[in-house]
Design a protein around this motif. Sequence first.
Motif, PDB file in Angstrom:
ATOM      1  N   ALA A  76      10.070  54.812  82.205  1.00  0.00           N
ATOM      2  CA  ALA A  76      10.670  53.480  82.148  1.00  0.00           C
ATOM      3  C   ALA A  76      11.965  53.443  82.966  1.00  0.00           C
ATOM      4  CB  ALA A  76      10.974  53.104  80.699  1.00  0.00           C
ATOM      5  N   PRO A  77      12.232  52.331  83.639  1.00  0.00           N
ATOM      6  CA  PRO A  77      13.510  52.203  84.357  1.00  0.00           C
ATOM      7  C   PRO A  77      14.687  52.246  83.380  1.00  0.00           C
ATOM      8  CG  PRO A  77      11.937  50.502  85.033  1.00  0.00           C
ATOM      9  CD  PRO A  77      11.366  51.160  83.814  1.00  0.00           C
ATOM     10  N   THR A  78      15.824  52.667  83.890  1.00  0.00           N
ATOM     11  CA  THR A  78      17.027  52.714  83.061  1.00  0.00           C
ATOM     12  C   THR A  78      18.105  51.774  83.578  1.00  0.00           C
ATOM     13  OG1 THR A  78      17.847  54.613  84.333  1.00  0.00           O
ATOM     14  CG2 THR A  78      16.586  55.088  82.341  1.00  0.00           C
ATOM     15  N   LEU A  79      18.491  51.958  84.846  1.00  0.00           N
ATOM     16  CA  LEU A  79      19.573  51.161  85.414  1.00  0.00           C
ATOM     17  C   LEU A  79      19.289  50.960  86.896  1.00  0.00           C
ATOM     18  CD1 LEU A  79      22.438  49.935  84.827  1.00  0.00           C
ATOM     19  CD2 LEU A  79      23.366  52.128  85.636  1.00  0.00           C
ATOM     20  N   PRO A  80      19.294  49.741  87.398  1.00  0.00           N
ATOM     21  CA  PRO A  80      18.959  49.531  88.807  1.00  0.00           C
ATOM     22  C   PRO A  80      19.872  50.300  89.758  1.00  0.00           C
ATOM     23  CG  PRO A  80      18.959  47.452  87.618  1.00  0.00           C
ATOM     24  CD  PRO A  80      19.532  48.478  86.692  1.00  0.00           C
ATOM     25  N   VAL A  81      19.281  50.861  90.827  1.00  0.00           N
ATOM     26  CA  VAL A  81      20.055  51.474  91.893  1.00  0.00           C
ATOM     27  C   VAL A  81      20.611  50.359  92.771  1.00  0.00           C
ATOM     28  CG1 VAL A  81      19.971  52.972  93.919  1.00  0.00           C
ATOM     29  CG2 VAL A  81      18.664  53.567  91.873  1.00  0.00           C
ATOM     30  N   ARG A  82      21.916  50.414  93.044  1.00  0.00           N
ATOM     31  CA  ARG A  82      22.555  49.354  93.829  1.00  0.00           C
ATOM     32  C   ARG A  82      22.830  49.827  95.242  1.00  0.00           C
ATOM     33  NH1 ARG A  82      26.760  49.171  89.970  1.00  0.00           N
ATOM     34  NH2 ARG A  82      28.203  49.199  91.748  1.00  0.00           N
ATOM     35  N   ASP A  83      22.733  48.908  96.189  1.00  0.00           N
ATOM     36  CA  ASP A  83      23.003  49.219  97.589  1.00  0.00           C
ATOM     37  C   ASP A  83      24.414  49.754  97.787  1.00  0.00           C
ATOM     38  OD1 ASP A  83      20.501  48.463  98.698  1.00  0.00           O
ATOM     39  OD2 ASP A  83      21.060  46.364  98.513  1.00  0.00           O
ATOM     40  N   ASP A  84      25.372  49.281  96.986  1.00  0.00           N
ATOM     41  CA  ASP A  84      26.762  49.677  97.173  1.00  0.00           C
ATOM     42  C   ASP A  84      27.163  50.879  96.307  1.00  0.00           C
ATOM     43  OD1 ASP A  84      26.640  48.437  94.725  1.00  0.00           O
ATOM     44  OD2 ASP A  84      28.403  47.168  95.011  1.00  0.00           O
ATOM     45  N   ASP A  85      26.187  51.441  95.550  1.00  0.00           N
ATOM     46  CA  ASP A  85      26.530  52.566  94.672  1.00  0.00           C
ATOM     47  C   ASP A  85      25.361  53.540  94.557  1.00  0.00           C
ATOM     48  OD1 ASP A  85      28.218  54.027  92.956  1.00  0.00           O
ATOM     49  OD2 ASP A  85      27.323  53.100  91.179  1.00  0.00           O
ATOM     50  N   TRP A  86      24.573  53.679  95.624  1.00  0.00           N
ATOM     51  CA  TRP A  86      23.384  54.530  95.549  1.00  0.00           C
ATOM     52  C   TRP A  86      23.724  56.004  95.451  1.00  0.00           C
ATOM     53  CZ3 TRP A  86      22.988  58.046  99.471  1.00  0.00           C
ATOM     54  CH2 TRP A  86      23.652  57.766 100.668  1.00  0.00           C
ATOM     55  N   LYS A  87      24.893  56.398  95.978  1.00  0.00           N
ATOM     56  CA  LYS A  87      25.242  57.819  95.957  1.00  0.00           C
ATOM     57  C   LYS A  87      25.374  58.359  94.543  1.00  0.00           C
ATOM     58  CE  LYS A  87      27.510  57.991 100.464  1.00  0.00           C
ATOM     59  NZ  LYS A  87      28.770  58.293 101.202  1.00  0.00           N
ATOM     60  N   SER A  88      25.771  57.516  93.601  1.00  0.00           N
ATOM     61  CA  SER A  88      25.938  57.985  92.227  1.00  0.00           C
ATOM     62  C   SER A  88      24.600  58.294  91.564  1.00  0.00           C
ATOM     63  CB  SER A  88      26.696  56.945  91.397  1.00  0.00           C
ATOM     64  OG  SER A  88      25.914  55.766  91.227  1.00  0.00           O
ATOM     65  N   ALA A  89      23.511  57.736  92.099  1.00  0.00           N
ATOM     66  CA  ALA A  89      22.184  57.977  91.521  1.00  0.00           C
ATOM     67  C   ALA A  89      21.396  59.026  92.297  1.00  0.00           C
ATOM     68  CB  ALA A  89      21.387  56.669  91.493  1.00  0.00           C
ATOM     69  N   LEU A  90      21.896  59.443  93.455  1.00  0.00           N
ATOM     70  CA  LEU A  90      21.174  60.402  94.284  1.00  0.00           C
ATOM     71  C   LEU A  90      21.110  61.756  93.583  1.00  0.00           C
ATOM     72  CD1 LEU A  90      19.871  60.527  97.139  1.00  0.00           C
ATOM     73  CD2 LEU A  90      22.023  61.520  97.945  1.00  0.00           C
ATOM     74  N   GLY A  91      19.919  62.310  93.489  1.00  0.00           N
ATOM     75  CA  GLY A  91      19.738  63.608  92.866  1.00  0.00           C
ATOM     76  C   GLY A  91      19.713  63.579  91.360  1.00  0.00           C
ATOM     77  N   ASP A  92      19.530  62.403  90.766  1.00  0.00           N
ATOM     78  CA  ASP A  92      19.467  62.282  89.304  1.00  0.00           C
ATOM     79  C   ASP A  92      18.016  62.035  88.900  1.00  0.00           C
ATOM     80  OD1 ASP A  92      19.663  61.725  86.622  1.00  0.00           O
ATOM     81  OD2 ASP A  92      21.313  60.301  86.814  1.00  0.00           O
ATOM     82  N   PRO A  93      17.306  63.059  88.418  1.00  0.00           N
ATOM     83  CA  PRO A  93      15.888  62.880  88.089  1.00  0.00           C
ATOM     84  C   PRO A  93      15.643  61.912  86.938  1.00  0.00           C
ATOM     85  CG  PRO A  93      16.655  65.030  87.354  1.00  0.00           C
ATOM     86  CD  PRO A  93      17.762  64.442  88.191  1.00  0.00           C
ATOM     87  N   ARG A  94      16.671  61.588  86.170  1.00  0.00           N
ATOM     88  CA  ARG A  94      16.520  60.593  85.107  1.00  0.00           C
ATOM     89  C   ARG A  94      16.336  59.202  85.698  1.00  0.00           C
ATOM     90  NH1 ARG A  94      22.055  61.853  82.166  1.00  0.00           N
ATOM     91  NH2 ARG A  94      22.609  61.633  84.376  1.00  0.00           N
ATOM     92  N   ARG A  95      16.623  59.049  86.994  1.00  0.00           N
ATOM     93  CA  ARG A  95      16.560  57.742  87.642  1.00  0.00           C
ATOM     94  C   ARG A  95      15.300  57.607  88.509  1.00  0.00           C
ATOM     95  NH1 ARG A  95      21.747  55.680  88.110  1.00  0.00           N
ATOM     96  NH2 ARG A  95      20.719  53.707  88.601  1.00  0.00           N
ATOM     97  N   LEU A  96      14.271  58.411  88.232  1.00  0.00           N
ATOM     98  CA  LEU A  96      13.041  58.350  89.027  1.00  0.00           C
ATOM     99  C   LEU A  96      12.510  56.929  89.153  1.00  0.00           C
ATOM    100  CD1 LEU A  96      10.998  61.503  87.917  1.00  0.00           C
ATOM    101  CD2 LEU A  96      11.475  60.835  90.278  1.00  0.00           C
ATOM    102  N   ALA A  97      12.307  56.273  88.024  1.00  0.00           N
ATOM    103  CA  ALA A  97      11.745  54.919  88.054  1.00  0.00           C
ATOM    104  C   ALA A  97      12.698  53.942  88.724  1.00  0.00           C
ATOM    105  CB  ALA A  97      11.411  54.460  86.640  1.00  0.00           C
ATOM    106  N   ASP A  98      14.008  54.139  88.543  1.00  0.00           N
ATOM    107  CA  ASP A  98      14.991  53.256  89.169  1.00  0.00           C
ATOM    108  C   ASP A  98      14.917  53.359  90.691  1.00  0.00           C
ATOM    109  OD1 ASP A  98      15.850  52.719  86.572  1.00  0.00           O
ATOM    110  OD2 ASP A  98      17.393  54.271  86.636  1.00  0.00           O
ATOM    111  N   TRP A  99      14.795  54.585  91.186  1.00  0.00           N
ATOM    112  CA  TRP A  99      14.712  54.771  92.631  1.00  0.00           C
ATOM    113  C   TRP A  99      13.410  54.205  93.182  1.00  0.00           C
ATOM    114  CZ3 TRP A  99      18.150  55.480  96.138  1.00  0.00           C
ATOM    115  CH2 TRP A  99      19.331  56.181  95.874  1.00  0.00           C
ATOM    116  N   ILE A 100      12.312  54.410  92.503  1.00  0.00           N
ATOM    117  CA  ILE A 100      11.036  53.876  92.985  1.00  0.00           C
ATOM    118  C   ILE A 100      11.088  52.353  93.034  1.00  0.00           C
ATOM    119  CG2 ILE A 100       8.586  53.612  92.395  1.00  0.00           C
ATOM    120  CD1 ILE A 100       8.704  56.544  91.403  1.00  0.00           C
ATOM    121  N   THR A 101      11.650  51.726  92.002  1.00  0.00           N
ATOM    122  CA  THR A 101      11.809  50.269  91.995  1.00  0.00           C
ATOM    123  C   THR A 101      12.681  49.816  93.161  1.00  0.00           C
ATOM    124  OG1 THR A 101      11.554  50.189  89.592  1.00  0.00           O
ATOM    125  CG2 THR A 101      12.618  48.303  90.639  1.00  0.00           C
ATOM    126  N   PHE A 102      13.745  50.564  93.428  1.00  0.00           N
ATOM    127  CA  PHE A 102      14.648  50.242  94.534  1.00  0.00           C
ATOM    128  C   PHE A 102      13.890  50.222  95.865  1.00  0.00           C
ATOM    129  CE2 PHE A 102      17.326  51.849  97.991  1.00  0.00           C
ATOM    130  CZ  PHE A 102      18.396  50.977  97.962  1.00  0.00           C
TER     131      PHE A 102
END
Length: 350
Positions: A76-102
Amino acid sequence: MDVDRDVNRDVDMDGDDTTGTLDEALQRLHRSGPEFEGWLSNHGPMAVESLVRGGQAPRVHRWLDHYERRLDDMPAPTLPVRDDDWKSALGDPRRLADWITFFERAVTERPWRDVLAEWWPRLLPGIAAGATHPVIRVGHAVRTLLTAEPNGPRLAELAHGLGYWAARHQPLPPLTALPSAPDASSALDAVPIVSDMSGGILARFGRLTGLPAWAAGPVDPDSARERLGELVAAAVHRYATHAHGNPVMLVHAATAPNAVLRTLPALPRELWPASLEAAWAASAAVTAAYAPADAVPYVSGASISPEELFARAAAHGDDHAIKFTDTALDVADSTALTAAERALHLIEPV
């Protein structure tokens, strides 16, 4: 290298799947996550693309019926990946669904080549992440998009591959540039094997201290592409004599750089030299982590055509064996065919 070999009964002259099987299979697989049982990679999309490309579309759905049993649902998605803050989500496997949605949104709103060109240099330093499976998945997706009409399932597959890569992104440790040989084959021979082979691939990569500097230095785009083809051939050939170190993991020493090679035509030429350097790092790192100390000579038992060999790989059924044979057929010389036979012998069939 003959990447456009004509062994594809179910692919038309433009490279498109004439059966519809690939799109159906991708839609089935996109209900599942890119990993299962914790961190094992979902090889389904890569294997079915290879099967269809190699003229084995009739096998795909039955193969999937078996393979899907092990897969987990898409998280399930957790928190949307944002264009202006993508670096904070890079390399976070908990954000798999968030990155795919992005990335699903990105390839819908913009041309897929533009998305790839923007994100390729951002993701390239983490090419070895996920045991190189994310870049391999991207390579299969790009090969389809380069030879077929982009549509929903095919664009979604690129998004899944890029999202997987972003979530698992993890650069190798700082490495010393060691003396190297002039050709790829000798450079792979010069890769120092890690002294402690306990643990999984992350632990082994963490023990790397240096790699031969075969891909270092300025190189023009055309030379980078030529050298990348040389690397793929060398890694495939080396598998024939060194696969006994780890028949499954050493597949990636060849399939990872081949994924990069398949992607080059979709990228701006100025990105090709850096792509060579990253592909070398991935191939050499896998070699360092799993190669045995000594080679074992292996000679093919009989002459076999590429079509027959890939049919054997499809019947064998293991996803790594299928993908390695697909890459070996891109090289398409006698040693490469022997290496593929070796994979079918050493890897346990399904």
